[in-house]
Design an enzyme around this catalytic site. Structure first.
Site, PDB file in Angstrom:
ATOM      1  N   GLU A 316      39.604  43.221  44.078  1.00 58.37           N
ATOM      2  CA  GLU A 316      39.983  41.795  44.183  1.00 58.37           C
ATOM      3  C   GLU A 316      41.071  41.640  45.233  1.00 58.37           C
ATOM      4  O   GLU A 316      42.105  41.010  45.017  1.00 58.37           O
ATOM      5  CB  GLU A 316      40.464  41.271  42.830  1.00 58.37           C
ATOM      6  CG  GLU A 316      39.475  41.556  41.702  1.00 58.37           C
ATOM      7  CD  GLU A 316      39.897  40.967  40.367  1.00 58.37           C
ATOM      8  OE1 GLU A 316      41.049  41.182  39.955  1.00 58.37           O
ATOM      9  OE2 GLU A 316      39.086  40.268  39.751  1.00 58.37           O
ATOM     10  N   CYS A 412      40.798  34.694  33.519  1.00 61.27           N
ATOM     11  CA  CYS A 412      42.116  34.307  34.023  1.00 61.27           C
ATOM     12  C   CYS A 412      42.092  32.962  34.739  1.00 61.27           C
ATOM     13  O   CYS A 412      43.069  32.210  34.692  1.00 61.27           O
ATOM     14  CB  CYS A 412      42.636  35.383  34.977  1.00 61.27           C
ATOM     15  SG  CYS A 412      41.429  35.926  36.205  1.00 61.27           S
TER      16      CYS A 412
HETATM   17 ZN    ZN Z   1      41.530  34.526  38.005  1.00 57.55          ZN
END
Ligand code: ZN
Length: 653
Positions: A316, A412
């Protein structure tokens, strides 16, 4: 700071009112259902159940991520911002029940984390590099601060302080303490917020300790790895990869020596949000310089035109300068939320328009794109180009979706959007000495004290669709001298200002992206800011090889895109001629109030090649262009009409 000392802003803005109503009426109730596993999602949350099990109210196993607790506390933080805007006794009662549950899951020594409490109580604080205990603590602290500020209730703040006091005992340079710091930063920025509401210097010192320990040698992550017998939690990219790749969590060097934006994008931006806040409160010039160095590299070399951050799914993470692929972009919604937070703290360090320009770009494009117009579907990854047929069967596109999802195993992003949009008040204005800065053109009423008097400033506009913004001052019977500093966005070449109808020469008043209107103001004074919003072509730096020969369209703060629903399939065969002009129109799906753009474009085809069914063909193959009208919609509104192709950057020829 007490609850009464908070800046008094009441947002009232046609564009944002609709979003805030959606957050209140749909997003928060929907996310409550998701946290209770009543949403038909591919991966249930289990987050509240984990707290019930940790509290001894239910039998069972911990499920979900090691950081699953943070989904609950981020939801609570979003709820707090709703309660700050308007009372809602039923919602507050639900939140109070959740807070009681969290309190019941807290251990006698203050420790609070359901994963370790249920699954591995002996392994607390043994894997900071990978296991998010301090990250979850940070989100709990943020929720506690917000809930206290909204309601004046201290139950969650007391829980957060007990947890923080416990952490303060565990970590530090003293005998028996651990010289560690989080693998996933977040607690740093949270400790700064906790310090602001409690004035407890230990919380500021703990924040500073975590920041200054980062990247020191011998490396803490290696030491704890050896101590626990070389076990690791995340095997996805090879044994102990997250521990070995120190840059992934910005632990490869001390903060003051880091010179590039590297690693996991959300970690980077949460970390530097905390560093910038600390630098602002302590006046630490070296830390401020470090923040600006990272900001400059990120925004001048690695930022998507949509305000997205993170060019790859692997880790990420960021990659390298000028590497901005469109279709395999990661651009996590959370990273743009965090970019907005980092920009705010840099503005507090030094109000320069370049920070607010990026803040606005991230907010109006990637953050908004992270949520469907129905408030019930979300993007985690925000590509700038999608072809649905390519997504299946290729790991290049892991985590890329062509339509938003109901929920995520790693959830998230959805509550991050809810908490940011719920706290938009914090990003609009900044008061510094005798200047009131306006960073964002978001309508509403602000109460502030300047030159010893109480003023009201009313801001009204039809932003982001139109750039005419009106301000009206009220209150302050004696009048007073101060500067109203209006941001002049980087996208607007010809801003104009009138005060009480009289034009103002902006050139001598403009510095660092703001025009400073300093004068003796009186109640009833009116300021009109006009930011013309022609559709404009953006071109990328020549080193961005993925964007060579392409243009993106921007109008005002909004980046636009082509969708299959308007333009047919095979968007890659479309082009925008250099001479094409743009017509604006409204009333189009999926967002009738939006300004859409049309231009006369071309579609390029090679029928003689298609006819022979050859992948490659020798010799000249002149493609033929036929006229096609191109329709562009705001990027944030894409994928609200089912699955289809989308692209932001279009060939210019
Ligand atoms: Zn996130």
């Amino acid at each position: 700071m007490t609850v009464q000392d908070l800046p008094r802003i009441r947002l009232d803005d046609p564009f944002w009112n609709a979003y805030r109503q959606l957050i209140r009426e749909v997003v928060i109730p929907y996310q409550w259902e998701a946290l209770n596993d009543r949403v038909d999602a591919a991966e249930p949350s289990h987050a509240l159940d984990n707290f019930r099990i940790a509290a001894g109210q239910r039998q069972g196993e911990h499920h979900g991520m090691v950081f699953q607790d943070s989904d609950v506390t981020k939801w609570l933080e979003a709820v707090a911002y709703q309660l700050a805007q308007a009372p809602d006794p039923a919602l507050e009662a639900t939140a109070d029940e959740v807070i009681a549950l969290i309190g019941a899951a807290q251990q006698p020594d203050g420790y609070l984390n359901t994963y370790f409490t249920v699954k591995a109580p002996a392994a607390r604080w043994t894997n900071l590099a990978e296991c998010h205990e301090l990250y979850c603590a940070g989100h709990l602290i943020e929720a506690a601060v917000a809930y206290y500020q909204a309601t004046g209730k201290t139950a969650l703040l007391d829980i957060a302080r007990r947890l923080t006091d416990h952490i303060d005992q565990v970590f530090g340079p003293g005998p028996g303490q651990l010289p560690g710091y989080p693998g996933h930063p977040e607690i740093e920025l949270a400790l700064m917020r906790l310090y602001e509401v409690t004035d407890e210097p230990r919380y500021l010192a703990l924040c500073r300790y975590f920041i200054e320990q980062r990247g020191q040698q011998p490396h803490y992550y290696d030491a704890e790895y050896e101590r626990r017998g070389r076990t690791f939690h995340w095997p996805s990219h090879g044994p102990a990869w997250m521990i070995k790749d120190k840059a992934y969590s910005q632990a490869h060097a001390p903060v003051l020596k880091q010179d590039k934006a590297v690693g996991h994008a959300v970690r980077l931006l949460y970390l530097y949000t905390g560093v910038a806040h600390l630098a602002q409160l302590t006046g630490d010039a070296e830390q401020a310089t470090a923040c600006r160095r990272i900001w400059d590299n990120l925004t001048q070399r690695q930022l998507y035109v949509t305000g997205g951050v993170g060019a790859q799914s692997h880790g990420e993470s960021l990659t390298c300068d000028f590497d901005l692929p469109n279709d395999t972009a990661y651009a996590e919604t959370c990273a743009s939320v965090a970019l907005v937070m980092f920009a705010r703290r840099l503005l507090e360090l030094s109000p320069e328009g370049r920070y607010a320009d990026v803040l606005e770009r991230a907010l109006y494009n990637t953050v908004l794109a992270g949520m469907a117009l129905d408030g019930r579907h979300f993007f985690y990854v925000n590509p700038l180009e999608v072809h649905p047929a390519t997504l299946a069967g290729s790991h290049r596109y892991d985590h890329v979706h062509a339509v938003r999802q109901r929920w995520f195993g790693c959830a998230c992003c959805p509550p991050n959007i809810a908490r940011l949009l719920g706290a938009l008040e914090d990003y609009v204005y900044l008061q510094r000495e005798d200047s009131l800065y306006v960073h964002l053109y978001v309508g509403g009423d602000l109460d502030f004290i300047m030159a010893g008097q109480r003023w009201q400033l009313r801001q009204r506009s039809d932003y982001p669709w139109q750039g005419r913004i009106g301000f009206e001052l009220d209150g302050a019977p004696q009048g007073g001298t101060f500067a109203l500093a209006l941001r002049l966005p980087d996208w607007c070449p010809t801003p104009t200002v009138r005060i009480n109808g009289a034009p103002v020469d902006l050139a001598p008043l403009t510095r660092a992206g703001y025009c400073h209107l300093r004068r003796e103001w009186q109640a009833g004074d009116r300021v009109e800011l006009d930011l013309p919003m022609p559709a404009q072509r953006l071109r990328a730096h020549p080193q961005v090889r993925q964007l060579a020969g392409k243009v993106a369209l921007q109008r005002g703060p909004l980046v636009y895109c082509l969708e299959q629903a308007d333009n047919g399939a095979d968007l890659h065969t479309l082009s925008l001629p250099p001479t094409a002009t743009f017509q604006e129109f409204k009333g189009h799906a999926p967002l009738p109030q939006a300004v859409h753009l049309q231009a006369e474009g071309k579609r390029w085809e090679a029928p003689d090649h298609t006819a022979v069914q050859a992948l490659y063909r020798q010799g000249p193959m002149p493609p033929q262009a036929t006229p096609q009208r191109l329709t562009f919609i705001p990027y944030f509104a894409w994928a609200n009409r089912g699955e289809g192709e989308m692209r932001v950057w279009v060939d210019e020829r």
